[in-house]
Scaffold this active site. Structure first.
Site, mmCIF file in Angstrom:
data_model
loop_
_atom_site.group_PDB
_atom_site.id
_atom_site.type_symbol
_atom_site.label_atom_id
_atom_site.label_comp_id
_atom_site.label_asym_id
_atom_site.label_seq_id
_atom_site.Cartn_x
_atom_site.Cartn_y
_atom_site.Cartn_z
ATOM 1 N N THR A 156 0.782 -1.064 0.006
ATOM 2 C CA THR A 156 0.005 -0.084 0.167
ATOM 3 C C THR A 156 0.944 1.138 0.170
ATOM 4 O O THR A 156 1.396 1.815 -1.118
ATOM 5 C CB THR A 156 -0.789 -0.024 1.095
ATOM 6 O OG1 THR A 156 -0.347 -0.307 2.527
ATOM 7 C CG2 THR A 156 -2.354 -1.071 0.983
ATOM 8 N N LYS A 182 4.135 -6.711 4.015
ATOM 9 C CA LYS A 182 3.660 -5.344 3.965
ATOM 10 C C LYS A 182 3.455 -4.482 5.098
ATOM 11 O O LYS A 182 2.823 -5.005 6.016
ATOM 12 C CB LYS A 182 2.689 -5.312 2.932
ATOM 13 C CG LYS A 182 1.319 -5.583 3.204
ATOM 14 C CD LYS A 182 0.553 -4.762 3.883
ATOM 15 C CE LYS A 182 0.419 -3.297 3.321
ATOM 16 N NZ LYS A 182 -0.236 -2.371 4.283
ATOM 17 N N THR A 193 0.243 -2.852 10.921
ATOM 18 C CA THR A 193 -0.569 -2.869 9.677
ATOM 19 C C THR A 193 -0.055 -3.501 8.666
ATOM 20 O O THR A 193 0.482 -2.968 7.577
ATOM 21 C CB THR A 193 -0.872 -1.568 8.965
ATOM 22 O OG1 THR A 193 -2.243 -1.688 8.278
ATOM 23 C CG2 THR A 193 -0.252 -0.807 7.760
ATOM 24 N N GLU A 279 6.913 4.800 7.379
ATOM 25 C CA GLU A 279 6.594 5.877 6.385
ATOM 26 C C GLU A 279 7.412 7.420 6.840
ATOM 27 O O GLU A 279 7.321 7.878 7.885
ATOM 28 C CB GLU A 279 5.046 6.435 6.728
ATOM 29 C CG GLU A 279 4.042 5.363 5.982
ATOM 30 C CD GLU A 279 2.790 5.617 6.370
ATOM 31 O OE1 GLU A 279 1.860 4.810 5.521
ATOM 32 O OE2 GLU A 279 2.415 6.000 7.372
ATOM 33 N N ASN A 403 0.524 10.607 5.430
ATOM 34 C CA ASN A 403 -0.566 10.090 5.801
ATOM 35 C C ASN A 403 -2.111 11.369 5.667
ATOM 36 O O ASN A 403 -2.910 10.877 5.568
ATOM 37 C CB ASN A 403 -0.785 9.704 7.535
ATOM 38 C CG ASN A 403 -0.101 8.444 7.687
ATOM 39 O OD1 ASN A 403 -0.773 7.465 7.543
ATOM 40 N ND2 ASN A 403 1.332 8.343 8.032
ATOM 41 N N SER A 408 -5.827 10.443 -1.156
ATOM 42 C CA SER A 408 -5.958 11.442 -2.472
ATOM 43 C C SER A 408 -5.043 10.568 -3.445
ATOM 44 O O SER A 408 -4.446 9.555 -3.267
ATOM 45 C CB SER A 408 -5.280 12.561 -2.133
ATOM 46 O OG SER A 408 -3.954 12.779 -1.810
#
Length: 408
Positions: A156, A182, A193, A279, A403, A408
């Protein structure tokens, strides 16, 4: 910007006899990306898993847990990205079951022999029609040496696919194991996650496999955190395909211990890849808490440090504002903690001695360590002989941007 992420060479990912993988581009969230994955298992395979403890667990988690608990002989796993199918109520369950039924029809098995998994945006209806339409292409793509494509198909916000292989010799038999994972944000056990799948070619009895997956998870995927958020979809699945020569039917054997430890080692590697690709991460941090009264309290302290935005932003800035670590230790929830006994180390630098600043500590030494991309924080509680380790990363500007823009 992954932190010291190892190069993953597709040819180095070893096929595991008894499992084939195939992907398709279903256009679930965006066109022209791999987002549907089928893993087809041999008749000899056994499967065990651990799942998120989030009470708002996603529809596919509920169905996978139910199908495993039913004792059904699992024939395939179905994964989609781009949509979590979480927070979708009865409609979400119905759509996940519809996807299982469609794959079961194509593989000539029962729907309860399929385990579904989803990852992506929460609170949006699962586009089951797109998944069902993509299944023939995924099945046509089934092959044993498809692990790299499979790793890409479950991504993702990951910037890199996560995969690794090992070959070990146990009881005189070669055992091949390959896994993918992942995850990059909303990471905090139990699980993280994250989706993780690890297959190996030994024959393992179901109760034994369940012991192995719990042990491996506790020492890998349940020892990582990026932001303290526990996802609705986390799952870690262990697949013993039964196609190899090694057979393990009891936990009271040396073969069991060696297999368990090999699986745990590969699981830990896959879990750490998630942290390295966190991230916006720029630092890979190991938090070790020693000399605790229990493993549980050591983990409490480690997670208090690893979850602290103040600690994590200081590490991003390479700022040795290390009193923030002591503050996190203090609020970790150990009511009878004697802070006058605590020692704190930053790699080889002794920062706090007996609860206060070490007289020999120089900020230049702390600054030197903080400039590194990999840092170990070690806390000594001096109240027992237990320990725990957690892996995490820093918190950067990019984490907020990623995040904020996720949908979008």
């Amino acid at each position: 910007m992954a932190v010291n992420f190892p190069q993953i060479v597709p040819a180095d990912l070893k096929p595991v006899a008894g499992i084939e993988l195939g992907y398709a581009e279903g256009g679930i969230k965006k066109p022209n990306r791999k987002d549907v994955l089928v893993m087809k298992l041999a008749q000899t395979a056994t499967v065990a898993g651990v799942f998120t403890k989030n009470r708002f667990c996603a529809a596919p988690v509920q169905i996978s847990k139910s199908n495993l608990a039913s004792g059904a002989h699992i024939r395939a796993l179905l994964v989609n990205t781009g949509n979590a199918n979480a927070g979708t109520g009865e409609q979400g369950l119905a759509r996940a079951q519809e996807s299982c039924a469609a794959l079961a029809g194509l593989l000539d098995c029962a729907p309860e022999q399929i385990l579904p998994f989803s990852t992506g945006v929460i609170l949006e209806p699962l586009p089951v029609d797109k998944i069902v339409a993509a299944l023939p292409a995924a099945i046509a793509d089934l092959k044993a040496d498809n692990w790299f494509n499979a790793a890409e198909a479950i991504m993702t916000t990951d910037t890199l696919p996560k995969a690794a292989s090992r070959t070990v010799t146990i009881g005189g038999h070669a055992v091949t194991m390959t896994g993918i994972s992942k995850g990059a944000g909303m990471i905090k056990p139990n699980m993280a996650t994250m989706l993780g799948y690890l297959a190996f070619d030994a024959k393992v009895a179901q109760p034994v496999l369940e012991q192995i997956v719990r042990h491996a998870a506790d020492h890998s995927f349940n020892a990582i955190t990026i932001d303290g958020d526990t996802s609705t979809n986390d799952s870690f699945m262990l697949i013993a395909t039964g196609a190899g020569a090694l057979e393990v039917t009891s936990t009271d054997t040396q073969e069991y211990i060696e297999l368990r430890d090999a699986v745990t080692d590969l699981s830990r590697h896959l879990a750490q890849l998630i942290i390295r690709d966190g991230e916006g991460a720029t630092k890979f941090m190991t938090i070790t808490v020693e000399e605790g009264a229990t493993v549980e309290e050591c983990r409490k302290v480690a997670y208090a440090i690893a979850h602290s935005p103040l600690v994590k932003t200081a590490f991003f800035a390479s700022d040795p504002n290390l009193g923030r670590i002591l503050a996190a230790v203090g609020y970790a929830g150990i009511d009878d903690l004697d802070v006058s006994k605590i020692n704190l180390y930053l790699d080889d630098v002794w920062v706090a001695k007996h609860g206060g600043r070490n007289p020999e500590y120089q900020e230049a030494d702390g600054q030197r360590v903080m400039q590194q991309s990999e840092i170990t924080v070690r806390v000594v509680l001096a109240r027992g002989d237990q320990s725990a380790t957690v892996w995490t990363c820093d918190l950067s500007h990019d984490y907020v941007s990623i995040n904020a823009d996720y949908r979008s």
